[in-house]
Design a protein around this motif. Sequence first.
Motif, PDB file in Angstrom:
ATOM      1  N   ALA A 245       0.904  -1.287  -0.018  1.00 13.36           N
ATOM      2  CA  ALA A 245       0.083  -0.112   0.168  1.00 13.36           C
ATOM      3  C   ALA A 245       0.997   1.314  -0.128  1.00 13.36           C
ATOM      4  CB  ALA A 245      -1.002  -0.011   1.126  1.00 13.36           C
TER       5      ALA A 245
ATOM      6  N   CYS B 231       2.479   1.629  -3.292  1.00 10.81           N
ATOM      7  CA  CYS B 231       1.555   2.201  -4.434  1.00 10.81           C
ATOM      8  C   CYS B 231       1.055   3.660  -4.033  1.00 10.81           C
ATOM      9  CB  CYS B 231       0.112   1.299  -4.456  1.00 10.81           C
ATOM     10  SG  CYS B 231       0.306  -0.171  -5.156  1.00 10.81           S
ATOM     11  N   LEU B 232       1.254   3.839  -2.835  1.00 14.41           N
ATOM     12  CA  LEU B 232       0.875   5.544  -2.502  1.00 14.41           C
ATOM     13  C   LEU B 232       2.199   6.351  -3.154  1.00 14.41           C
ATOM     14  CD1 LEU B 232      -0.730   7.628  -0.919  1.00 14.41           C
ATOM     15  CD2 LEU B 232       0.558   6.941   1.090  1.00 14.41           C
TER      16      LEU B 232
ATOM     17  N   VAL C 158       1.501   6.610  -6.763  1.00 10.65           N
ATOM     18  CA  VAL C 158       0.303   7.669  -6.904  1.00 10.65           C
ATOM     19  C   VAL C 158       0.826   9.077  -6.811  1.00 10.65           C
ATOM     20  CG1 VAL C 158      -1.657   8.453  -6.008  1.00 10.65           C
ATOM     21  CG2 VAL C 158      -1.434   6.156  -6.495  1.00 10.65           C
TER      22      VAL C 158
ATOM     23  N   TRP D 275      -3.707   3.643  -7.773  1.00 10.70           N
ATOM     24  CA  TRP D 275      -4.664   3.279  -6.807  1.00 10.70           C
ATOM     25  C   TRP D 275      -5.284   2.115  -6.640  1.00 10.70           C
ATOM     26  CZ3 TRP D 275      -5.354   6.996  -3.192  1.00 10.70           C
ATOM     27  CH2 TRP D 275      -5.089   8.037  -3.437  1.00 10.70           C
ATOM     28  N   VAL D 276      -5.489   1.524  -7.520  1.00 10.48           N
ATOM     29  CA  VAL D 276      -6.372   0.263  -7.493  1.00 10.48           C
ATOM     30  C   VAL D 276      -5.451  -0.970  -6.726  1.00 10.48           C
ATOM     31  CG1 VAL D 276      -7.276  -1.673  -8.914  1.00 10.48           C
ATOM     32  CG2 VAL D 276      -7.652   0.554  -9.585  1.00 10.48           C
TER      33      VAL D 276
ATOM     34  N   GLY E  14      -3.248  -0.506  -4.707  1.00 12.48           N
ATOM     35  CA  GLY E  14      -3.017   0.059  -3.326  1.00 12.48           C
ATOM     36  C   GLY E  14      -4.420  -0.060  -2.494  1.00 12.48           C
ATOM     37  N   LEU E  15      -5.463   0.222  -3.171  1.00 12.29           N
ATOM     38  CA  LEU E  15      -6.686   0.143  -2.094  1.00 12.29           C
ATOM     39  C   LEU E  15      -7.129  -1.207  -1.896  1.00 12.29           C
ATOM     40  CD1 LEU E  15      -8.881   2.705  -3.953  1.00 12.29           C
ATOM     41  CD2 LEU E  15      -7.847   3.009  -1.894  1.00 12.29           C
ATOM     42  N   ILE E  16      -6.700  -2.275  -2.884  1.00 12.56           N
ATOM     43  CA  ILE E  16      -6.595  -3.652  -2.641  1.00 12.56           C
ATOM     44  C   ILE E  16      -6.093  -4.052  -1.541  1.00 12.56           C
ATOM     45  CG2 ILE E  16      -6.578  -5.902  -3.795  1.00 12.56           C
ATOM     46  CD1 ILE E  16      -7.542  -4.557  -6.256  1.00 12.56           C
TER      47      ILE E  16
ATOM     48  N   ALA F 266      -4.450  -2.399   0.746  1.00 14.02           N
ATOM     49  CA  ALA F 266      -4.869  -1.844   2.046  1.00 14.02           C
ATOM     50  C   ALA F 266      -6.168  -2.482   2.720  1.00 14.02           C
ATOM     51  CB  ALA F 266      -5.168  -0.218   1.817  1.00 14.02           C
ATOM     52  N   SER F 267      -7.178  -2.778   1.905  1.00 15.47           N
ATOM     53  CA  SER F 267      -8.387  -3.592   2.468  1.00 15.47           C
ATOM     54  C   SER F 267      -8.136  -4.796   2.881  1.00 15.47           C
ATOM     55  CB  SER F 267      -9.306  -3.375   1.407  1.00 15.47           C
ATOM     56  OG  SER F 267      -8.954  -4.401   0.161  1.00 15.47           O
TER      57      SER F 267
ATOM     58  N   ARG G 180      -8.591  -6.016   6.616  1.00 16.71           N
ATOM     59  CA  ARG G 180      -9.240  -7.182   7.290  1.00 16.71           C
ATOM     60  C   ARG G 180      -8.592  -8.019   7.889  1.00 16.71           C
ATOM     61  NH1 ARG G 180     -10.486 -11.818   2.785  1.00 16.71           N
ATOM     62  NH2 ARG G 180      -8.224 -11.896   3.183  1.00 16.71           N
TER      63      ARG G 180
END
Length: 56
Positions: free
Chosen positions: A19, A22-23, A26, A34-35, A37-39, A41-42, A46
């Motif tokens: 993450a 990826c940041l 960005v 972004w994609v 990175g968000l995956i 991080a999620s 979790r």
Amino acid sequence: MRSVRWASVATVAGGVVVAFACLAAVVRGRVWAWVPGLIAASVALREVRALQRGVR
């Protein structure tokens, strides 16, 4: 005290590293980052929640 779930800890650490990478991408202008990175991080979030549930 329960045993540590090292696979989950490694997943959280790996997700955080990806993450942040990826940041950084960005910030340098790579919009596509972004994609993943968000995956990442999620998934890390979790796993943190799953680790917290194991402690209770």
